[in-house]
Scaffold this active site. Structure first.
Site: not given
Ligand SMILES: Cc1ncc(COP(=O)(O)O)c(C=O)c1O
Lengths: 141, 425
Positions: B141, B244
């Site tokens: 990500h 989430k």
């Molecule tokens: C695999 C993964 N990593 C990181 C994130 C980032 O999460 P957040 O936006 O809550 O920091 C997400 C979701 O958006 C994700 O699906």
């Protein structure tokens, strides 16, 4: 039904599947590319002007994106032929939705106006009104 | 026999805890509830982006604001004491949930992204330099990809990417080649939010530790829906987001091995994280507070713990089994539609999400059309742009499931995808 399916009238689908003026020009006066950072749609517009640089003589576009952005660019490319540069500058979002002939849901307006934004920014850069290095055409309404 | 009979828990009873699932959508977003088209039941399949919040969690947050709202760690008065205890105990709940040794190993952050940045700044900027390398995967990500990429630029460390196979798995041979004695950190997503791949974190941890490197698991998509134990995975850092997993936004957690956190310097300075301050110098609070500068997200921390209690009452094994069932069902049903291409591993070997494209229909158009059927999915690159480049696509549609989703909702999705395809052919 809500707005979503209404957007996909025959005309839009037709322009999406058979885009008009798709491709590149031999000798454009300006070429500009823009993308929608939120969704990755990309459009390149190439424009040829008359000798006085007042009227648009030819337009070609290429791109990758959704039906709304592609159909809008295709319809715009037809509209721009013979249009004055001033008229291009004056095109606003309402003109685009009117041209499309459908209600565009708020989340999709960005897609609909991408082609217009690219053409307008390209013209401004050509006239020296925008610094190309500092213009990343993004469509924000 | 209907698939419904295989549900591992009473899904309808769980749905009753989420009033939002009963709302109708459609019509003009400017005037909700007023126009035609407002009568479509919501089918929420965008849980990988954010999940909904059950009543007990909303209540826990409201109880705090109504009953004992106060700043933590600062007041001698009763409200501050109550708030401090609840906020601190929330760390214990999170620690237990992922098998950490105690609250010292759990730092509350805004989200996964901030947890990643905390380690990148507090550890990465100090420890990395030219000649070192950080190993990521191609399916990271942006939260980890962009962070380590930029830390690499600032420190001169090399950033390497383990390839993804055509089947959507990590190429472990490639991982074994990339991870070498100059590797300082291996940072890999546990469950991919784009492909649904469940990565072999424990195996990667072995590889990393064999070379004296650390391993960071991005568990944003695993902690919400399966049992995760930091000891079993043998990770040094692990991060996840409350929003989430039935919790509120604005709260997430970083797990870190206590010995590592002890060595690390703070990432944010200010109040609440200090022990003694003079004009010349300062000393730091104990863990985890050393890393929680300023007034924290108190209500969100308390809500986070309530969310975990909610999930534990259902049982993480059961939630995992439910997601497995929905993922396999959705995979098979979608794959049966002409012109649908699905990305990532087979239906019986993935997390609870399916990313796909319909030939000739752009993902945004698909999502717009599904919205008319009340169906919420994600369309775009899901914050994995380089992976989408590798796949040779600019966008995909993603349906992602959670404990309250049903087989009927997937049927609705499948029907609507078929309708959308018909509109475009
Ligand atoms: C695999 C993964 N990593 C990181 C994130 C980032 O999460 P957040 O936006 O809550 O920091 C997400 C979701 O958006 C994700 O699906």
């Amino acid at each position: 039904m809500g707005l979503g399916s209404d957007m996909y009238r025959q005309q839009i689908l037709d322009h999406y599947k058979n885009p008009r003026n798709y491709g590149e020009l031999e000798d454009p006066d300006f070429t500009h590319v823009g993308e929608n950072p939120s969704c990755g749609d990309t459009i390149q517009m190439e424009v040829a002007l008359d000798d006085a640089e007042e009227t648009i003589e030819a337009v070609r576009f290429t791109g990758d994106g959704c039906a709304i952005s592609m159909a809008s660019a295709s319809m715009l490319s037809e509209r721009l032929h013979g249009m004055s540069v001033d008229e291009l500058d004056a095109l606003d979002t309402d003109d685009i939705t009117e041209m499309l002939g459908v209600d565009i849901s708020p989340m999709r307006v960005k897609c609909a106006v991408l082609g217009r934004q690219v053409a307008q920014d390209g013209a401004k850069i050509h006239r020296g009104e925008l610094d190309p290095d500092r213009t990343r055409t993004k469509t924000e309404e | 026999m209907g698939v419904q009979e295989q549900y591992p828990f009473d899904v309808e009873a769980a749905r009753a805890d989420f009033p939002i699932l009963d709302r109708k959508v459609g019509g003009d977003p400017e005037t909700p509830g007023e126009g035609p088209g407002d009568d479509t039941p919501l089918v929420y399949l965008d849980n990988a982006a954010t999940s909904h919040t059950p009543d007990p969690v909303v209540d826990a947050i409201a109880d705090y604001y109504r009953g004992y709202n106060a700043n933590v760690h600062r007041g001698i008065h009763q409200l501050s004491q109550e708030a401090s205890v609840a906020y601190e105990e929330a760390h214990d709940t999170v620690a237990d949930f992922v098998g950490a040794d105690g609250r010292e190993e759990i730092i509350f952050t805004k989200n996964t992204t901030e947890a990643m940045n905390l380690v990148a700044y507090a550890w990465g900027l100090e420890e990395l330099g030219p000649g070192d390398n950080v190993v990521l995967s191609e399916m990271e990500h942006h939260a980890s990809l962009v962070t380590w990429q930029q830390i690499g630029k600032r420190t001169g460390a090399d950033v390497r990417f383990v390839e993804v196979t055509d089947e959507g798995y990590l190429d472990m041979n490639h991982a074994a080649e990339l991870i070498d004695d100059d590797t300082e950190m291996v940072s890999v997503v546990h469950v991919s939010n784009a492909l649904g791949t469940i990565n072999p974190i424990a195996e990667l941890a072995d590889l990393a530790h064999d070379h004296d490197a650390l391993i960071f698991a991005d568990a944003a998509q695993s902690v919400p829906n399966r049992p995760v134990d930091v000891k079993a995975l043998d990770v040094d850092f692990l991060a996840f987001s409350g929003h989430k997993m039935c919790g509120p936004t604005g709260i997430g957690a970083l797990y870190g091995r206590e010995s590592l956190l002890d060595e690390m310097q703070p990432y944010l300075y200010g109040g609440d994280m200090i022990r003694r301050v003079s004009f010349e110098d300062s000393t730091w609070e104990d863990l985890p507070w050393k890393f929680e500068a300023g007034t924290p997200s108190i209500a969100q921390g308390i809500g986070f713990a309530a969310a975990i209690e909610y999930l534990e009452a259902i049982g993480m094994e059961r939630i995992e089994a439910h997601e497995d069932l929905l993922a396999a069902y959705a995979y098979d049903e979608l794959a049966a539609i002409d012109g649908v291409e699905i990305y990532g591993p087979p239906g019986d070997d993935r997390g609870g999400l399916v990313s796909f494209n319909v030939d000739g229909v752009h993902a945004h158009d698909l999502s717009s059309i599904l919205n008319d059927y009340g169906i919420a999915i994600r369309a775009g690159d899901h914050c994995t742009q380089p992976l989408h480049d590798e796949l040779g696509i600019s966008a995909s549609a993603r349906a992602s499931f959670y404990l309250y989703n049903t087989v009927e909702e997937i049927d609705a999705l499948v029907d609507a995808v078929g309708e959308a395809r018909d509109l475009f052919v």
